[in-house]
Motif scaffolding. Structure first.
Motif, PDB file in Angstrom:
ATOM      1  N   LEU A  99       0.727  -1.319   0.015  1.00  0.00           N
ATOM      2  CA  LEU A  99       0.022   0.079   0.048  1.00  0.00           C
ATOM      3  C   LEU A  99       0.818   1.475  -0.021  1.00  0.00           C
ATOM      4  CD1 LEU A  99      -2.735   1.199   0.031  1.00  0.00           C
ATOM      5  CD2 LEU A  99      -2.957   0.714   2.506  1.00  0.00           C
ATOM      6  N   ILE A 107       2.176   1.800  -3.536  1.00  0.00           N
ATOM      7  CA  ILE A 107       1.146   2.081  -4.402  1.00  0.00           C
ATOM      8  C   ILE A 107       0.954   3.788  -4.250  1.00  0.00           C
ATOM      9  CG2 ILE A 107      -1.536   2.080  -4.980  1.00  0.00           C
ATOM     10  CD1 ILE A 107      -1.403  -0.832  -4.266  1.00  0.00           C
ATOM     11  N   GLN A 108       0.770   4.198  -3.210  1.00  0.00           N
ATOM     12  CA  GLN A 108       0.751   5.481  -2.866  1.00  0.00           C
ATOM     13  C   GLN A 108       1.713   6.407  -3.297  1.00  0.00           C
ATOM     14  OE1 GLN A 108      -1.195   6.845   1.098  1.00  0.00           O
ATOM     15  NE2 GLN A 108      -0.558   4.658   1.408  1.00  0.00           N
ATOM     16  N   GLN A 162       1.643   6.551  -7.148  1.00  0.00           N
ATOM     17  CA  GLN A 162       0.540   6.600  -7.830  1.00  0.00           C
ATOM     18  C   GLN A 162       0.407   7.595  -9.255  1.00  0.00           C
ATOM     19  OE1 GLN A 162      -2.876   8.075  -5.471  1.00  0.00           O
ATOM     20  NE2 GLN A 162      -2.044  10.307  -5.311  1.00  0.00           N
ATOM     21  N   ASN A 175      -5.807   7.769 -12.855  1.00  0.00           N
ATOM     22  CA  ASN A 175      -5.507   8.768 -12.264  1.00  0.00           C
ATOM     23  C   ASN A 175      -5.979   9.987 -13.032  1.00  0.00           C
ATOM     24  OD1 ASN A 175      -4.642  10.613 -10.533  1.00  0.00           O
ATOM     25  ND2 ASN A 175      -2.334  10.513 -10.832  1.00  0.00           N
ATOM     26  N   GLY A 218       2.177  11.740  -6.407  1.00  0.00           N
ATOM     27  CA  GLY A 218       2.412  10.683  -5.557  1.00  0.00           C
ATOM     28  C   GLY A 218       2.365  11.315  -4.382  1.00  0.00           C
ATOM     29  N   ALA A 256       2.364   8.601   3.277  1.00  0.00           N
ATOM     30  CA  ALA A 256       1.860   7.381   2.638  1.00  0.00           C
ATOM     31  C   ALA A 256       2.109   6.343   3.780  1.00  0.00           C
ATOM     32  CB  ALA A 256       2.632   7.163   1.475  1.00  0.00           C
ATOM     33  N   MET A 309      -6.022  11.143  -3.522  1.00  0.00           N
ATOM     34  CA  MET A 309      -5.721   9.747  -3.792  1.00  0.00           C
ATOM     35  C   MET A 309      -6.480   9.743  -5.249  1.00  0.00           C
ATOM     36  SD  MET A 309      -4.156   8.239  -1.554  1.00  0.00           S
ATOM     37  CE  MET A 309      -3.864   8.367   0.307  1.00  0.00           C
ATOM     38  N   SER A 310      -5.752   8.678  -5.899  1.00  0.00           N
ATOM     39  CA  SER A 310      -5.975   8.532  -7.389  1.00  0.00           C
ATOM     40  C   SER A 310      -7.172   7.206  -7.179  1.00  0.00           C
ATOM     41  CB  SER A 310      -5.245   8.144  -8.339  1.00  0.00           C
ATOM     42  OG  SER A 310      -4.604   6.771  -8.131  1.00  0.00           O
ATOM     43  N   THR A 366      -5.368   4.065  -6.374  1.00  0.00           N
ATOM     44  CA  THR A 366      -4.955   3.946  -5.113  1.00  0.00           C
ATOM     45  C   THR A 366      -6.160   3.461  -4.348  1.00  0.00           C
ATOM     46  OG1 THR A 366      -3.400   5.686  -5.379  1.00  0.00           O
ATOM     47  CG2 THR A 366      -3.754   5.023  -2.972  1.00  0.00           C
ATOM     48  N   GLN A 367      -7.364   4.244  -4.200  1.00  0.00           N
ATOM     49  CA  GLN A 367      -8.411   3.958  -3.666  1.00  0.00           C
ATOM     50  C   GLN A 367      -9.108   2.620  -3.792  1.00  0.00           C
ATOM     51  OE1 GLN A 367     -10.045   6.291  -1.829  1.00  0.00           O
ATOM     52  NE2 GLN A 367     -10.237   8.128  -2.420  1.00  0.00           N
ATOM     53  N   GLY A 404      -5.529  -0.364  -3.784  1.00  0.00           N
ATOM     54  CA  GLY A 404      -4.951  -0.151  -2.575  1.00  0.00           C
ATOM     55  C   GLY A 404      -5.956  -0.256  -1.362  1.00  0.00           C
TER      56      GLY A 404
END
Lengths: 542, 189
Positions: free
Chosen positions: A55, A58-59, A62, A68, A74, A80, A102-103, A106-107, A110
């Motif tokens: 996770l 990923i953040q 991103q 995105n 990022g 993060a 958050m993209s 990510t949501q 992640g």
């Protein structure tokens, strides 16, 4: 739920079973093998930390990953890291604002995934603890991977689908489109965010996660648009934790025991709710003295929920370890803030988090039985298992460690420049903001007095420490107790055993919970919300 | 070592299942059955997007119903409440100011009870509703700004009044929907 965890057939088995076996085959899990508590704990720990690592990455990355549409950069490393730990420990404390950080990737890949997995892992630990009571002279307490997949695939997944469909019918968004720009009636511009929200919100509520898709969580109209969606989400907070209590009764073949625990929790729940409702419906004397007549406190609350349903949610979310909000806790009346802090301070055992809340309650029962045993001069026992010094030590450690961490870190925060600079309010209420942050993270709750600007290096790191302490100091002791109880023989109930299903049991356990709370954190709560209440009565402002 | 291998594989498979299959399934269902709602309940008038039914807008001018005080000025990409505590100086002075504005605009007496939703800012800063009492309070000043009979505006509030459930709960109105209809009313003395 009992049938699911013991592997019996249920009505969804035909659909889910192939997925489950496929998962075992591909990842090399031997379904029939069992683990002792140490292996179980190692599996749990590995799984949590791998989740955190993934996770985190990923953040950070991103901006290089797909989905995105808003082109978010990022996430900063400290934020993060905090978010990764927070979601993997089932806390979902959020220092960021969802719609501007958050993209969609990510949501979804992640955060939604950890919403499922951290809840599933907590539930697995809860089941393992129950097995400790069920089994006699056994070294093993179940298989972590099997318990995890049963929690995720059989319970969380179907309930989430159902909940997200109901939520979408009420207007919760679920879309991969870009944000929409509207020209408002008065000629202004408004950027309307979208995203795959419904699917994430359903798990967030069910798995006592609580991390919102949008910044203000379930107060955001797209996350909780109507009274019906509010009702649905509020029920989702409570359903699995309450289910666990009844499952316990059913698994140990003693439904009365489940009911007695449920009654104890409900008693404490209603007491807190009553104080909160009374306090939100009273008026702030300072405003009244300035010649303004009004009837109830609507600051930080939405019209469609009103005081009553905001307070019910607030009580539900702090009593369990959910931590989602539909109103802003920072602007509640001081005494309501005290109730919220109390709920989290005792370790969220009133219904509690998915699986782990129940474990917390068992710690209190063990403590109560020990005290009751001392009073009558008998070896303490619970459900036919004799409780020795080992169980006692573990329980007390599990109850105290998260709280000590929280109180110590709060002390560091109030005595350091970087801690105080995040405050939105001064004096007693400022202390409450800081306390709330650490109580919430150490209790793996995740709700906030959102005025505190916690997205700083100092808070991200210290709160991360509290998060880890809260999670592992609950789960590992729970597994250790499960291990040591499973080995023991069961002694038959005799007339001299302390009855654990009656009113006396309920009174003693509630008493122990309140006294434990009083000993650990009442002094500091007095300086926070209680002092603020007195200031408000006196008309002293800051 | 064996556990670590399982961990990595498991995490990958769960990610696929919970992070891809699950949200896509839900999106599919939403697209088939609730396309408008899952897409944000967008209101389009004469080909222009004017907002979302669920998200409040900033109304400051006369002739419109005003929503609740918002600490983010109805910026839907940065939601938030005031997060001020009850003993905060800023909170109290803010309330006193808002109360003054309300009394001034709606011709209220000093000791008249101000509806709590007009006095206090909402949690999201995007609350699309106000209580019916708050709407009725505004009718007269809107009527004089638009030069429309007050009764027609009161009737409009009645038409848009909704409850939490059909037979339960407090009554409130959606400010944006009300204002769109208000904008469509022709001036008739």
């Amino acid at each position: 739920m009992k049938r699911i965890y013991s592997g019996e057939k249920t009505f969804i088995t035909p659909i889910i079973r192939p997925i489950e076996t496929g998962l075992y085959k591909l990842s090399g899990i031997d379904e029939s093998s069992e683990m002792n508590w140490k292996t179980y704990g190692i599996a749990f720990t590995l799984f949590t930390f791998t989740g955190i690592a993934v996770l985190f990455l990923i953040q950070l990355l991103q901006n290089l990953l797909p989905f995105n549409p808003q082109g978010f950069a990022g996430v900063k490393w400290d934020s993060a890291l905090n978010t990764a730990i927070s979601f993997a420990t089932n806390t979902n404390w959020q220092g960021y604002g969802g719609e501007n950080t958050m993209s969609y990737f990510t949501q979804m890949i992640g955060l939604t995934v950890q919403n499922f997995l951290s809840a599933g892992a907590g539930m697995a630990a809860g089941v393992a603890l129950i097995r400790g009571f069920m089994r006699k002279e056994s070294e093993t307490i179940g298989n972590f991977w099997v318990d995890l997949s049963r929690s995720v695939l059989y319970i969380l997944f179907p309930l989430s689908i159902l909940t997200s469909v109901i939520l979408m019918s009420q207007g919760v968004v679920q879309s991969f489109q870009q944000y929409i720009t509207a020209e408002t009636l008065e000629g202004g511009r408004q950027l309307i965010p979208l995203g795959p929200a419904a699917s994430q919100i359903a798990t967030k509520q069910l798995g006592t996660n609580g991390g919102g898709f949008f910044s203000v969580n379930s107060a955001y109209p797209f996350e909780n648009p109507t009274f019906i969606s509010n009702l649905m989400e509020n029920i989702s907070i409570l359903i699995i934790p309450i289910g666990f209590v009844f499952m316990f009764g059913s698994m140990i073949n003693n439904k009365k025991q489940g009911r007695a625990i449920f009654l104890t929790m409900t008693l404490l729940f209603l007491a807190g709710l009553a104080i909160m409702l009374w306090s939100e419906n009273s008026i702030n004397p300072v405003i009244n003295d300035s010649g303004i007549a009004y009837t109830h406190n609507m600051e930080g609350k939405e019209t469609r929920f009103g005081v009553m349903w905001s307070a019910l949610w607030s009580q539900s979310t702090t009593a369990t370890s959910n931590g989602s909000v539909n109103s802003m806790h920072d602007s509640y009346m001081p005494l309501s803030g005290m109730v919220q802090l109390f709920n989290m301070g005792i370790g969220e055992v009133i219904y509690g988090g998915a699986g782990v809340g129940f474990a917390g309650f068992i710690f209190y029962i063990i403590l109560s039985m020990f005290i009751a045993g001392l009073m009558v001069g008998r070896t303490p026992e619970f459900l036919g298992k004799k409780l020795g010094p080992r169980e006692m030590t573990i329980s007390v450690t599990a109850l105290l460690l998260p709280m000590i961490t929280a109180v110590l870190l709060s002390a560091i925060a109030v005595s350091s420049e970087s801690g105080l600079s995040g405050l939105n309010n001064k004096s007693a209420h400022g202390l409450s903001e800081i306390l709330y942050a650490y109580f919430s993270t150490a209790g793996n709750n995740g709700s906030a007095f959102a005025g505190l600007n916690s997205n700083t290096l100092f808070y991200n790191l210290t709160l991360s420490a509290a998060l880890l302490a809260g999670r592992f100091a609950t789960v590992i002791p729970a597994l250790a107790i499960a291990g040591s109880l499973a080995v023991k023989k069961t002694v038959p109930d005799s007339s001299a055993s302390f009855p654990t299903t009656g009113i006396l049991f309920i009174v003693i356990v509630s008493g122990v919970i309140i006294i434990m709370g009083a000993l650990t954190f009442f002094p500091v709560i007095t300086l926070g919300p209680f002092l603020e209440h007195l200031f408000m009565k006196q008309g002293v402002l800051f | 070592m064996k556990q670590l291998r399982i961990t990595v594989l498991c995490l990958f498979l769960y990610t696929l299942f919970c992070g891809v299959i699950y949200p896509l399934t839900v999106t599919g269902i939403g697209y088939l059955f609730f396309r408008d709602k899952a897409g944000g309940s967008i209101i389009i008038k004469e080909g222009r997007v004017i907002g979302s039914e669920l998200i409040g807008q900033l109304f400051i001018g006369p002739g419109f119903f005003h929503g609740r005080p918002s600490s983010v000025y109805y910026d839907s990409s940065s939601s938030g409440g005031s997060n001020l505590g009850q003993t905060n100086d800023k909170f109290i002075s803010g309330i006193i100011k808002i109360a003054g504005i309300n009394r001034n605009e709606y011709g209220m007496k000093n000791n008249e009870i101000i509806p709590s939703d007009l006095l206090f800012s909402s949690a999201s800063g995007l609350d699309p509703h106000i209580s019916v009492e708050a709407a009725l309070l505004q009718c007269e000043s809107i009527a004089s700004a638009r030069n429309i009979n007050t009764d027609r505006i009161v009737a409009l509030v009645g038409k848009y009044s909704e409850r939490q459930l059909s037979y339960y709960g407090t009554r409130h109105v959606n400010v944006l929907k009300l204002n769109i209809e208000l904008d469509g009313l022709e001036v008739k003395k």
